[in-house]
Scaffold this motif. Structure first.
Motif, PDB file in Angstrom:
ATOM      1  N   TYR A  24      48.570  33.241  -3.471  1.00 42.27           N
ATOM      2  CA  TYR A  24      47.388  33.963  -2.990  1.00 42.27           C
ATOM      3  C   TYR A  24      46.125  33.445  -3.681  1.00 42.27           C
ATOM      4  N   ALA A  25      46.220  33.203  -4.973  1.00 45.06           N
ATOM      5  CA  ALA A  25      45.073  32.684  -5.714  1.00 45.06           C
ATOM      6  C   ALA A  25      44.647  31.324  -5.160  1.00 45.06           C
ATOM      7  N   GLU A  26      45.599  30.475  -4.851  1.00 43.91           N
ATOM      8  CA  GLU A  26      45.269  29.168  -4.264  1.00 43.91           C
ATOM      9  C   GLU A  26      44.497  29.326  -2.972  1.00 43.91           C
ATOM     10  N   ARG A  27      44.937  30.270  -2.125  1.00 47.90           N
ATOM     11  CA  ARG A  27      44.274  30.478  -0.842  1.00 47.90           C
ATOM     12  C   ARG A  27      42.849  31.000  -1.035  1.00 47.90           C
ATOM     13  N   VAL A  28      42.663  31.918  -1.975  1.00 48.99           N
ATOM     14  CA  VAL A  28      41.322  32.452  -2.259  1.00 48.99           C
ATOM     15  C   VAL A  28      40.402  31.324  -2.730  1.00 48.99           C
ATOM     16  N   LEU A  29      40.890  30.504  -3.648  1.00 53.59           N
ATOM     17  CA  LEU A  29      40.073  29.411  -4.180  1.00 53.59           C
ATOM     18  C   LEU A  29      39.748  28.382  -3.103  1.00 53.59           C
ATOM     19  N   THR A  87      31.298  37.684   0.657  1.00 53.89           N
ATOM     20  CA  THR A  87      31.643  38.759  -0.258  1.00 53.89           C
ATOM     21  C   THR A  87      33.134  38.677  -0.572  1.00 53.89           C
ATOM     22  N   TYR A  88      33.538  39.413  -1.599  1.00 55.48           N
ATOM     23  CA  TYR A  88      34.964  39.481  -1.937  1.00 55.48           C
ATOM     24  C   TYR A  88      35.741  39.986  -0.721  1.00 55.48           C
ATOM     25  N   GLY A  89      35.204  40.994  -0.046  1.00 55.13           N
ATOM     26  CA  GLY A  89      35.842  41.538   1.143  1.00 55.13           C
ATOM     27  C   GLY A  89      35.890  40.545   2.288  1.00 55.13           C
ATOM     28  N   ASP A  90      34.819  39.743   2.439  1.00 54.84           N
ATOM     29  CA  ASP A  90      34.800  38.708   3.488  1.00 54.84           C
ATOM     30  C   ASP A  90      35.944  37.717   3.286  1.00 54.84           C
ATOM     31  N   VAL A  91      36.158  37.319   2.035  1.00 53.71           N
ATOM     32  CA  VAL A  91      37.217  36.346   1.738  1.00 53.71           C
ATOM     33  C   VAL A  91      38.574  36.944   2.090  1.00 53.71           C
ATOM     34  N   ALA A  92      38.804  38.200   1.696  1.00 56.34           N
ATOM     35  CA  ALA A  92      40.079  38.855   2.010  1.00 56.34           C
ATOM     36  C   ALA A  92      40.265  38.965   3.526  1.00 56.34           C
ATOM     37  N   GLU A  93      39.197  39.319   4.228  1.00 52.41           N
ATOM     38  CA  GLU A  93      39.275  39.443   5.681  1.00 52.41           C
ATOM     39  C   GLU A  93      39.547  38.084   6.328  1.00 52.41           C
ATOM     40  N   ARG A 142      20.552  36.822   5.072  1.00 43.96           N
ATOM     41  CA  ARG A 142      20.257  35.404   5.310  1.00 43.96           C
ATOM     42  C   ARG A 142      21.293  34.463   4.714  1.00 43.96           C
ATOM     43  N   ALA A 143      21.960  34.867   3.637  1.00 43.59           N
ATOM     44  CA  ALA A 143      22.863  33.951   2.923  1.00 43.59           C
ATOM     45  C   ALA A 143      24.331  34.093   3.322  1.00 43.59           C
ATOM     46  N   ARG A 144      24.688  35.202   3.937  1.00 43.70           N
ATOM     47  CA  ARG A 144      26.109  35.448   4.223  1.00 43.70           C
ATOM     48  C   ARG A 144      26.655  34.448   5.228  1.00 43.70           C
ATOM     49  N   TRP A 145      27.806  33.878   4.888  1.00 41.70           N
ATOM     50  CA  TRP A 145      28.470  32.890   5.749  1.00 41.70           C
ATOM     51  C   TRP A 145      29.660  33.558   6.414  1.00 41.70           C
ATOM     52  N   ASP A 146      29.792  33.375   7.710  1.00 43.31           N
ATOM     53  CA  ASP A 146      30.867  34.042   8.446  1.00 43.31           C
ATOM     54  C   ASP A 146      32.137  33.207   8.550  1.00 43.31           C
ATOM     55  N   GLY A 147      32.123  32.006   8.005  1.00 46.29           N
ATOM     56  CA  GLY A 147      33.317  31.169   8.034  1.00 46.29           C
ATOM     57  C   GLY A 147      33.557  30.504   9.373  1.00 46.29           C
ATOM     58  N   GLN A 148      32.621  30.629  10.288  1.00 47.54           N
ATOM     59  CA  GLN A 148      32.836  30.116  11.636  1.00 47.54           C
ATOM     60  C   GLN A 148      32.155  28.785  11.916  1.00 47.54           C
ATOM     61  N   THR A 149      31.462  28.225  10.960  1.00 49.59           N
ATOM     62  CA  THR A 149      30.749  26.972  11.236  1.00 49.59           C
ATOM     63  C   THR A 149      31.635  25.744  11.116  1.00 49.59           C
ATOM     64  N   ARG A 150      32.889  25.929  10.766  1.00 47.72           N
ATOM     65  CA  ARG A 150      33.836  24.818  10.740  1.00 47.72           C
ATOM     66  C   ARG A 150      34.893  25.102  11.782  1.00 47.72           C
ATOM     67  N   THR A 151      35.735  24.127  12.060  1.00 44.00           N
ATOM     68  CA  THR A 151      36.778  24.348  13.054  1.00 44.00           C
ATOM     69  C   THR A 151      37.711  25.439  12.566  1.00 44.00           C
ATOM     70  N   GLU A 152      38.259  26.172  13.501  1.00 44.41           N
ATOM     71  CA  GLU A 152      39.115  27.321  13.176  1.00 44.41           C
ATOM     72  C   GLU A 152      40.256  26.897  12.263  1.00 44.41           C
ATOM     73  N   ALA A 153      40.375  27.563  11.116  1.00 42.38           N
ATOM     74  CA  ALA A 153      41.377  27.204  10.114  1.00 42.38           C
ATOM     75  C   ALA A 153      42.674  27.966  10.307  1.00 42.38           C
ATOM     76  N   HIS A 154      42.601  29.062  11.063  1.00 42.52           N
ATOM     77  CA  HIS A 154      43.829  29.838  11.279  1.00 42.52           C
ATOM     78  C   HIS A 154      44.646  29.212  12.403  1.00 42.52           C
ATOM     79  N   ASP A 155      45.949  29.321  12.271  1.00 42.93           N
ATOM     80  CA  ASP A 155      46.831  28.804  13.334  1.00 42.93           C
ATOM     81  C   ASP A 155      47.077  29.867  14.381  1.00 42.93           C
TER      82      ASP A 155
END
Length: 121
Positions: A14-19, A32-38, A108-121
């Motif tokens: 889990y730590a590897e995935r968070v990092l 945010t911490y919650g964004d990463v978990a989500e 203004r600073a929050r990143w939604d994780g969507q600017t790269r290709t979808e990482a989930h399978d």
């Protein structure tokens, strides 16, 4: 589901995935911490915070923040240097704020994780 840590020196999965998520956040942006978990669809803000506290020193830790944008206690000046270097949007601190330190401008600073290709399978 409880997280078990491996032998000394071995990073829990889990730590590897968070990092890995922390390393994906572009300069000048935050999650945010919650964004990463989500984003991982696993754990919660406290679990992500614990991973960052224990193992986050080797990744851009300053890009994983509290939901209110306050700087990490004890690391404010180091984080602030990174934010200035990366042009991370900040909000002026109120005069009542302890130490008058700015906060990350979450709108203004929050990143939604969507600017790269979808990482989930």
């Amino acid at each position: 589901m409880s997280e078990e840590s491996g032998p000394a020196g071995e990073l829990p999965a889990y730590a590897e995935r968070v990092l890995e998520v922390a390393e994906l956040i572009p300069p000048g942006r935050v999650m945010t911490y919650g964004d990463v978990a989500e984003w991982l669809e696993e754990g919660g803000p406290r679990q992500v915070g614990r991973v960052m506290a224990l193992y986050g020193g080797a990744v851009p830790w300053w890009r994983v923040v509290r939901a209110d944008g306050t700087l990490l206690p004890g690391h404010e000046l180091r984080a602030f240097d990174h934010y200035r270097e990366e042009s991370t949007p900040l909000r002026e601190a109120s005069r009542a704020a302890e130490g008058h330190l700015p906060r990350v401008d979450m709108k203004r600073a929050r990143w939604d994780g969507q600017t790269r290709t979808e990482a989930h399978d």
